[in-house]
Motif scaffolding. Structure first.
Motif, PDB file in Angstrom:
ATOM      1  N   HIS A 141       1.484  12.708  -4.835  1.00  0.00           N
ATOM      2  CA  HIS A 141       0.788  13.281  -3.713  1.00  0.00           C
ATOM      3  C   HIS A 141       1.670  14.526  -2.992  1.00  0.00           C
ATOM      4  O   HIS A 141       0.943  15.245  -2.539  1.00  0.00           O
ATOM      5  N   HIS A 169      -5.449   9.817  -4.874  1.00  0.00           N
ATOM      6  CA  HIS A 169      -5.529   8.578  -5.390  1.00  0.00           C
ATOM      7  C   HIS A 169      -6.355   8.600  -6.707  1.00  0.00           C
ATOM      8  O   HIS A 169      -7.498   9.356  -6.137  1.00  0.00           O
ATOM      9  N   GLN A 197       0.750  -1.156   0.050  1.00  0.00           N
ATOM     10  CA  GLN A 197       0.032  -0.028  -0.135  1.00  0.00           C
ATOM     11  C   GLN A 197       0.812   1.169   0.113  1.00  0.00           C
ATOM     12  O   GLN A 197       1.763   1.247   0.439  1.00  0.00           O
ATOM     13  N   CYS A 198       0.414   2.321  -0.522  1.00  0.00           N
ATOM     14  CA  CYS A 198       0.856   3.677  -0.170  1.00  0.00           C
ATOM     15  C   CYS A 198       0.032   4.343   1.154  1.00  0.00           C
ATOM     16  O   CYS A 198      -0.935   3.985   1.541  1.00  0.00           O
ATOM     17  N   SER A 242       0.232   7.282   2.266  1.00  0.00           N
ATOM     18  CA  SER A 242       0.026   8.888   2.428  1.00  0.00           C
ATOM     19  C   SER A 242      -1.497   9.212   3.284  1.00  0.00           C
ATOM     20  O   SER A 242      -1.520  10.125   3.866  1.00  0.00           O
ATOM     21  N   HIS A 298       4.455   7.866  -7.837  1.00  0.00           N
ATOM     22  CA  HIS A 298       3.201   7.742  -7.231  1.00  0.00           C
ATOM     23  C   HIS A 298       3.370   8.986  -5.924  1.00  0.00           C
ATOM     24  O   HIS A 298       2.477   9.744  -6.001  1.00  0.00           O
ATOM     25  N   GLU A 299       4.150   8.747  -5.120  1.00  0.00           N
ATOM     26  CA  GLU A 299       4.579   9.375  -3.909  1.00  0.00           C
ATOM     27  C   GLU A 299       4.658  11.052  -4.307  1.00  0.00           C
ATOM     28  O   GLU A 299       3.955  11.790  -3.560  1.00  0.00           O
ATOM     29  N   THR A 318       7.056   3.834  -7.354  1.00  0.00           N
ATOM     30  CA  THR A 318       6.509   4.128  -5.802  1.00  0.00           C
ATOM     31  C   THR A 318       6.762   5.706  -5.844  1.00  0.00           C
ATOM     32  O   THR A 318       6.040   6.555  -5.343  1.00  0.00           O
ATOM     33  N   TYR A 349      -2.793   1.787  -7.962  1.00  0.00           N
ATOM     34  CA  TYR A 349      -1.926   0.809  -7.247  1.00  0.00           C
ATOM     35  C   TYR A 349      -1.410  -0.410  -8.097  1.00  0.00           C
ATOM     36  O   TYR A 349      -0.892  -1.265  -7.517  1.00  0.00           O
ATOM     37  N   TYR A 354       5.355   6.824   1.253  1.00  0.00           N
ATOM     38  CA  TYR A 354       4.262   7.714   1.814  1.00  0.00           C
ATOM     39  C   TYR A 354       4.815   9.105   1.574  1.00  0.00           C
ATOM     40  O   TYR A 354       5.868   9.349   1.628  1.00  0.00           O
TER      41      TYR A 354
END
Length: 352
Positions: A268, A274, A58-59, A61, A264-265, A261, A320, A227
């Motif tokens: 954020h 998401h 999982q993330c 965040s 994606h982070e 990863t 994800y 995260y």
């Protein structure tokens, strides 16, 4: 005397009329209003149940955001103001584009999302674990992957479904390695309480986070790949945390070992949610050109994958899916990211 009085009265009337005209707000100068009724911050910590991957990677965040909101009651108001400002800049851009298409148009309605190329210096803070080494090759590959993804150079993007082809964005952000800090650590799990970001707790302090993206690389534990802290959080914890095995091109990370990863982070960190909105079909990610969904996707889903009566954009970096199966940001996501670099934006210091 009466004649003089009448003349003065007429002059005052004319001057008053001129003053009113001068202060009159033209249609293209009016402040943009935005609807904030759908704004949310708190979410469920576990967004994997519907996907059937309750124990999947999982993330972290949203879990971290929930904790920070409880610890700091003023954070919700700061994030509300950042979101409102973001929406105003995006709305102003739309209004400006619409005005420019009209005969004699071209006026502006105020600040819009930042339009130039953006360069972000990156500081990599490594809490070294002998069992999970982070080499210079890992670092170099991670910077290269970020630049590939944020400049629409991921080779897999050529396979985007035609439905989403016009939505693919070149975010035009370049990441430059500005420094690497290393500190030996025997800790096998740092968790998500930001202790790795404080030297007095065994971690490493952020380096000028108002002008650098700080990445912490360490063992997180708990199935968390990484995260990020959203815009609005405290400056001393601002940045992104990534598990050692998922940093850069790294065989130890398996299907999550190809550097996405961080992509994606960092999304954020640049104010993206998401893609499924961390809720049901009516809870949104605040982006108009991403379809509604009510769950994360895993693996490498076939197209079309349908939830909420629309085809999921599973290949978006904010889902994800496996690293090799995510390969696009949208134009709407690009506007959100660029808004925080605009005038008055939460990360304006990076472009000043």
């Amino acid at each position: 005397m009466k004649r003089i009085f009448l003349s003065v009265a007429c002059l005052a009337l004319v001057l008053g009329s001129c003053q009113n005209n001068a202060n009159e707000i033209k249609p293209d100068q009016q402040e943009v209003t935005v609807d904030m009724s759908d704004f949310y911050v708190y979410t469920s910590d576990d967004n994997t149940t519907k996907s059937g991957h309750i124990h999947g990677p999982q993330c972290g965040s949203m879990k971290v955001l929930n904790r920070q909101l409880k610890e700091n009651p003023s954070l919700e108001n700061r994030m509300y103001n950042i979101e409102k400002h973001t929406r105003k800049l995006i709305a102003a851009k739309s209004a400006t584009n619409a005005s420019s298409k009209k005969p004699g148009g071209g006026g502006t309605t105020g600040p819009i999302p930042y339009q130039g190329s953006i360069t972000i210096p990156v500081i990599v803070n490594i809490l070294e674990d002998a069992n999970h080494p982070v080499t210079q090759a890992h670092i170099n590959s991670q910077i290269a992957i970020l630049n590939e993804d944020y400049n629409d150079m991921n080779p897999a993007t050529g396979g985007v479904p035609s439905e989403f082809n016009n939505a693919v964005a070149n975010v035009d952000i370049t990441f430059v390695l500005a420094g690497v800090n290393r500190k030996a650590s025997t800790r096998t799990s740092w968790g998500t309480n930001d202790e790795m970001k404080h030297s007095n707790l065994g971690g490493m302090d952020a380096v000028d986070p108002a002008r650098n993206l700080n990445l912490w690389v360490c063992e997180i534990g708990g199935g968390i790949l990484g995260y990020a802290q959203f815009p609005g959080g405290e400056l001393d914890t601002d940045g992104v945390v990534i598990g050692s095995d998922y940093f850069g091109e790294n065989a130890a990370g398996g299907q999550y070992g190809h550097g996405r990863t961080a992509t994606h982070e960092v999304g954020h960190w640049l104010n993206l949610r998401h893609i499924w909105g961390d809720g049901g079909c009516r809870q949104d990610d605040f982006v108009t050109d991403t379809p509604s969904s009510d769950r994360a996707n895993y693996g490498c889903p076939a197209y079309p994958t349908v939830h909420c009566r629309t085809n999921d954009m599973t290949m978006n970096y904010m889902d994800y899916v496996d690293d090799n199966c995510m390969y696009m940001f949208t134009n709407g996501q690009n506007d959100r990211m660029r808004a925080i670099f605009g005038t008055g934006g939460a990360r304006e210091t990076f472009v000043q």
